[in-house]
Design an enzyme around this catalytic site. Structure first.
Site, PDB file in Angstrom:
ATOM      1  N   HIS A 164      21.352  58.655 -16.199  1.00 49.43           N
ATOM      2  CA  HIS A 164      20.704  59.114 -15.000  1.00 49.43           C
ATOM      3  C   HIS A 164      21.205  60.525 -14.764  1.00 49.43           C
ATOM      4  O   HIS A 164      21.295  61.348 -13.577  1.00 49.43           O
ATOM      5  CB  HIS A 164      20.838  58.637 -13.572  1.00 49.43           C
ATOM      6  CG  HIS A 164      20.584  56.988 -13.895  1.00 49.43           C
ATOM      7  ND1 HIS A 164      19.175  56.435 -13.415  1.00 49.43           N
ATOM      8  CD2 HIS A 164      21.477  56.012 -14.112  1.00 49.43           C
ATOM      9  CE1 HIS A 164      19.509  55.072 -14.009  1.00 49.43           C
ATOM     10  NE2 HIS A 164      20.739  54.635 -14.317  1.00 49.43           N
ATOM     11  N   SER A 285      17.376  89.505 -21.777  1.00 51.92           N
ATOM     12  CA  SER A 285      16.405  89.562 -20.759  1.00 51.92           C
ATOM     13  C   SER A 285      15.995  91.041 -20.761  1.00 51.92           C
ATOM     14  O   SER A 285      17.005  91.892 -20.625  1.00 51.92           O
ATOM     15  CB  SER A 285      16.714  89.062 -19.363  1.00 51.92           C
ATOM     16  OG  SER A 285      15.883  89.870 -18.515  1.00 51.92           O
ATOM     17  N   GLU A 298      14.658  76.349 -26.633  1.00 52.58           N
ATOM     18  CA  GLU A 298      13.463  76.404 -25.803  1.00 52.58           C
ATOM     19  C   GLU A 298      12.375  76.265 -26.656  1.00 52.58           C
ATOM     20  O   GLU A 298      11.252  75.316 -26.216  1.00 52.58           O
ATOM     21  CB  GLU A 298      13.483  77.394 -24.900  1.00 52.58           C
ATOM     22  CG  GLU A 298      14.566  77.486 -23.921  1.00 52.58           C
ATOM     23  CD  GLU A 298      14.583  78.828 -22.931  1.00 52.58           C
ATOM     24  OE1 GLU A 298      13.784  78.904 -22.202  1.00 52.58           O
ATOM     25  OE2 GLU A 298      15.585  79.448 -23.094  1.00 52.58           O
TER      26      GLU A 298
END
Ligand code: ARG
Length: 465
Positions: A164, A285, A298
């Site tokens: 979990h 970035s 990703e």
């Protein structure tokens, strides 16, 4: 498009056609822009067919020689990038055949004896896919080797195991990585199984019913390295199960990749801080100077979506098709090609990236410590002293509550306080509360003990060669 090309096209069918295809219809139906990728397989298949036609006395030796000569030249033209692909000739098959006939005359026109584009395309896709399967099988092994090599350095590196996404019990980083090796190993087994069904020969099915020429299908299969023949001509030209199965394999590999990529992203995030990735796998970035983003991971996660999508596309393509060949099947190629490209690129880059993972062992250990990951070990300790498990569970819940109250780990609770919780808790209790003790205790096949991880690593290395 000039009129000449339409005339070519009309000739590819028959004299029955009295008007040229409209430009829109041509653009809609042509596949040569993408199926030219099958050219090498098409040539290989044609040569095997022609060789057999010759062996069976269906074409003469001069024709067979001319076909070989013509195909060698076409192959060279394609490799040199000088081959002129024509939309008006619809697909790779008609483009190659037209060029062959231009080069060698009537011998080129005899090549299609006892063959249809329906069994031809099915053969080409299988041949091409078989080669890609072998390449992917090797990339899958590379991926596993990279993970096994990383695991070998971390059999004693403790991290929290989660359920979990809550800290559950300590595991080694090696054990965690080896879970992915198991997934990729099963993917490899699935791929090997798919290969068997890909590797069957459709040629000889002709358009749909077989052919009246005395073809030697077994000979063609042998030449092309197929393990068997498709046994029903209708099925041979219409079956794309093999592509669907392959796509299912691919979707599952990509789902496994996606899970690993997701973990890499999580581990690299500041709140986790478990790993760092080499700069060459990160991007910055344009606005936030402090950012280093795990874009490769990703993207790998993101690309799983398109591969799963292609599986849906292919399986839906087949639904509702009556026997035998239907033009719908031309739509199998783009999803299949993209699936292969995506899986290959992704496996290649992730295997490489695994070598660029820098493990921050102290952060992993600290996270396991913070999460009371050895609570189960204390319960097991009490059970071994005779307390029923459910009661032990309750005692430990109290221990965790006290530790939480003090803001310390279980192993940091004063011994007197621990002992006060239950008479069966003795002086040896703190020993089971250490992370390393917890790890070492799970020393059965499949468990996280360092000795087990080492045995698994040896087994995988043996298997992967
Ligand atoms: N380009 C076609 C395909 O990919 C080749 C087979 C066409 N056969 C036909 N009868 N139209 O499926």
């Amino acid at each position: 498009m000039n009129q000449n090309q339409f005339d070519n096209k009309a000739q590819a069918w028959s004299a029955l056609f009295s008007e040229p295809m409209s430009a829109l219809v041509q653009r809609y139906t042509t596949s040569v822009r993408f199926d030219q990728r099958l050219a090498q397989a098409d040539i290989e298949g044609s040569l095997a067919h022609a060789e057999m036609l010759h062996a069976q006395g269906l074409i003469g030796a001069p024709d067979w020689a001319a076909i070989q000569r013509g195909m060698a030249q076409i192959k060279a033209e394609i490799e040199a990038g000088t081959f002129v692909w024509q939309d008006a000739l619809e697909d790779v098959h008609l483009n190659l055949e037209a060029r062959l006939t231009a080069l060698v005359g009537d011998a080129g026109k005899r090549l299609h004896t006892g063959r249809s584009r329906n069994d031809q395309v099915a053969t080409d896709v299988r041949l091409w896919l078989r080669g890609e399967i072998d390449a992917i099988a090797e990339l899958l092994r590379q991926m596993q080797r990279a993970l096994v090599d990383l695991a070998a350095q971390h059999t004693e590196t403790v991290m929290p195991g989660f359920t979990h996404l809550q800290v559950a019990q300590p595991v080694s980083f090696a054990h965690h990585l080896l879970a992915y090796v198991e997934m990729f190993a099963r993917d490899g087994e699935r791929l090997a199984d798919v290969r068997k069904r890909v590797n069957r020969l459709p040629l000889g099915a002709a358009a749909l019913a077989g052919t009246s020429y005395p073809l030697d299908r077994a000979r063609v299969a042998r030449t092309l390295g197929f393990e068997g023949l498709c046994q029903n001509s209708l099925d041979a030209v219409s079956d794309r199960d093999f592509a669907i199965e392959f796509s299912a394999f691919a979707a599952l590999v990509m789902v496994h990749v996606s899970r690993l990529a997701e973990e890499i992203v999580l581990w690299m995030s500041q709140p986790f801080g478990f790993i760092d990735l080499a700069d060459r796998y990160c991007t910055g970035s344009s606005i936030m100077p402090q950012k280093r983003n795990p874009d490769v991971a990703e993207l790998a996660r993101g690309k799983s979506g398109r591969v799963v999508g292609h599986l849906m596309g292919l399986i839906t393509l087949m639904k509702g098709q009556p026997l035998a060949y239907n033009k719908d099947n031309q739509e199998d190629k783009e999803p299949l090609f993209d699936t292969v490209d995506t899986v290959k690129d992704t496996l290649r880059i992730l295997a490489e990236m695994a070598g660029g993972i820098r493990v921050k062992a102290p952060a992993m250990r600290a996270a396991a410590q913070r999460g009371y990951a050895t609570a189960t070990d204390l319960a097991d300790y009490l059970v071994k002293k005779g307390l029923p498990f459910r009661d032990a569970h309750e005692v430990v819940a109290h221990a965790v509550k006290q530790a939480l109250g003090r803001g310390v780990d279980l192993s940091e609770l004063p011994l007197a306080e621990l002992k006060a919780l239950h008479p069966l808790i003795g002086d040896d209790a703190p020993g089971v509360l250490t992370l390393d003790g917890s790890l070492a205790a799970r020393d059965l096949v499949g468990g996280t003990a360092p000795a087990q991880a080492r045995a698994q690593i040896a087994r995988h290395r043996e298997r992967l060669g």
